[in-house]
Design an enzyme around this catalytic site. Structure first.
Site, PDB file in Angstrom:
ATOM      1  N   GLY A 160      -1.049   5.344  -3.690  1.00 47.35           N
ATOM      2  CA  GLY A 160       0.241   5.017  -4.306  1.00 47.35           C
ATOM      3  C   GLY A 160       0.208   3.787  -5.194  1.00 47.35           C
ATOM      4  O   GLY A 160       0.889   3.725  -6.230  1.00 47.35           O
ATOM      5  N   THR A 161      -0.588   2.779  -4.787  1.00 46.28           N
ATOM      6  CA  THR A 161      -0.678   1.586  -5.635  1.00 46.28           C
ATOM      7  C   THR A 161      -1.410   1.909  -6.942  1.00 46.28           C
ATOM      8  O   THR A 161      -1.069   1.386  -8.001  1.00 46.28           O
ATOM      9  CB  THR A 161      -1.376   0.433  -4.884  1.00 46.28           C
ATOM     10  OG1 THR A 161      -2.569   0.942  -4.259  1.00 46.28           O
ATOM     11  CG2 THR A 161      -0.473  -0.177  -3.835  1.00 46.28           C
TER      12      THR A 161
ATOM     13  N   SER B  91       0.861  -1.184   0.000  1.00 46.58           N
ATOM     14  CA  SER B  91       0.000   0.000   0.000  1.00 46.58           C
ATOM     15  C   SER B  91       0.892   1.226   0.000  1.00 46.58           C
ATOM     16  O   SER B  91       1.837   1.303   0.794  1.00 46.58           O
ATOM     17  CB  SER B  91      -0.873   0.006   1.251  1.00 46.58           C
ATOM     18  OG  SER B  91      -1.423   1.289   1.449  1.00 46.58           O
TER      19      SER B  91
HETATM   20  O1  LIG Z   1      -1.960   4.456  -1.294  1.00 48.37           O
HETATM   21  C1  LIG Z   1      -2.384   3.305  -1.384  1.00 48.37           C
HETATM   22  O2  LIG Z   1      -1.891   2.495  -2.165  1.00 48.37           O
HETATM   23  C2  LIG Z   1      -3.488   2.877  -0.436  1.00 48.37           C
HETATM   24  N1  LIG Z   1      -4.264   3.903   0.169  1.00 48.37           N
HETATM   25  C3  LIG Z   1      -5.330   3.200   0.888  1.00 48.37           C
HETATM   26  C4  LIG Z   1      -5.589   1.991   0.051  1.00 48.37           C
HETATM   27  C5  LIG Z   1      -4.321   1.714  -0.733  1.00 48.37           C
HETATM   28  O3  LIG Z   1      -3.654   0.593  -0.225  1.00 48.37           O
END
Ligand SMILES: O=C(O)[C@H]1NCC[C@@H]1O
Length: 342
Positions: A257-258, A90
């Site tokens: 970010g993912t 994540s």
């Molecule tokens: O930034 C991310 O990748 C994450 N934000 C919450 C759910 C995802 O894993």
């Protein structure tokens, strides 16, 4: 006061998305690898319920459990607990974990730059933190290899007709829809509709397309739906809005970010972004993550990118979660008024 548990947490958010970190009070779960340990946490559910359910948690909360690393190169390891999933990686959570480790002194900080290696359930991620006056100001994460899976696939969604979607993996699995084509400008007032529709699209893609990570047989579903805004070319590189619907029906406050890694993989596959270029993703609250393609690789024989994402996180508090033995709801509870967008 009496308690049969004391779980020590440093709370944080990365560009708006909560990513609390358990720094003590929980024994390391069984497992030979961090992935196996994360599967144990996912099967067992008791820690997830205790920290994610009401009255201690809520659907907006993600919680990361620090565990001793298994890989000799790792400085720390973490298991990510999201409302419905226990994922490989994540973006916002890794940025919160790195910030908590450095800002609280669990790992030593070196100014102006600290380099550490974190072991996520999905693999090792190298982290570079820009640090000043005792604060990790910006975290750069070399995310897991990311790839476009299907371009222009068709998904039938009840009431919406046939949608054209891309699917991709960026440390977690995504169905990607064109936000503008669906009538969304990605403004904050659209959050409820995006949460509701996004979950329906994710569920339809799981039923009709299915996702299988080619090298991780345990990861076989789409977790998220990304509503991708149009890409603008600016003097600082590419820029695009991003809203991600998370199960059971909420929108990521951060630019995810993912999702940024998955989107860069799709843009690369379409010949619309090259190594060295930068893409800034803007969330529904106006926060940003910036991504770069560092290089090329393969995942299960497929072309993939090595993505880097960066963003900021801040500590918001310290909690000690307790359990009185007479509490009739030792693992908490959830109700559909908040757990799931209707
Ligand atoms: O930034 C991310 O990748 C994450 N934000 C919450 C759910 C995802 O894993």
């Amino acid at each position: 006061m009496r308690s049969v548990k004391a779980i020590h947490v440093i709370s944080a958010h990365a560009e708006g998305e909560v990513g609390d970190v358990i720094i003590g009070g929980v024994a390391a779960p069984p497992g030979e690898t961090i992935w196996e340990q994360s599967r144990w946490i996912a099967r067992d559910q008791s820690l997830r319920n205790f920290v994610l359910n009401e009255p201690r948690g809520g659907v907006f909360r993600h919680v990361n459990l620090l565990v001793p690393p298994k890989h000799p190169e790792a400085d720390a390891a973490f298991i990510i607990m999201e409302p419905e999933d226990t994922p490989p990686m994540s973006g916002s959570n890794s940025i919160c974990v790195a910030t908590v480790l450095l800002d609280s002194g669990i790992l030593p900080m070196k100014e102006p730059v600290t380099e550490i290696t974190l072991e996520a359930p999905g693999g090792l991620v190298r982290v570079r933190a820009e640090c000043r006056n005792g604060k990790a100001e910006r975290i750069f994460v070399e995310n897991l290899p990311s790839f476009a899976e299907r371009l222009d696939a068709k998904v039938e969604v009840d009431g919406l007709g046939t949608l054209t979607v891309d699917t991709a993996y960026g440390g977690d699995s995504f169905v990607i829809v064109d936000a503008a084509a669906m009538g969304f400008g990605l403004t904050p007032d659209e959050a409820h509709d995006i949460a509701r529709l996004g979950v329906r699209i994710t569920n339809a893609a799981n039923a009709q397309l299915g996702f299988h990570h080619p090298e991780n047989g345990d990861w076989r579903h789409f977790s998220f739906c990304l509503f991708a805004g149009p890409v603008q070319r600016t003097a600082d590189g590419l820029r695009a809005g991003a809203a991600v619907a998370i199960q059971p029906g909420k929108v990521d406050r951060s630019p995810t970010g993912t999702a940024l890694s998955a989107r860069m993989a799709v843009l690369k596959a379409r010949g619309e972004m090259e190594a060295g270029e930068q893409l800034t993703a803007v969330s529904m609250i106006g926060s940003t993550f910036t991504g770069r393609i560092l290089g090329a690789t393969k995942v299960g024989g497929r072309p993939a990118i090595l993505p880097e994402i960066s963003g900021r996180a801040w500590i918001t508090g310290i909690h000690q979660h307790l359990l009185d033995p007479s509490d009739p709801w030792p693992e908490g509870y959830r109700l559909t008024d908040t757990w799931g967008a209707r």
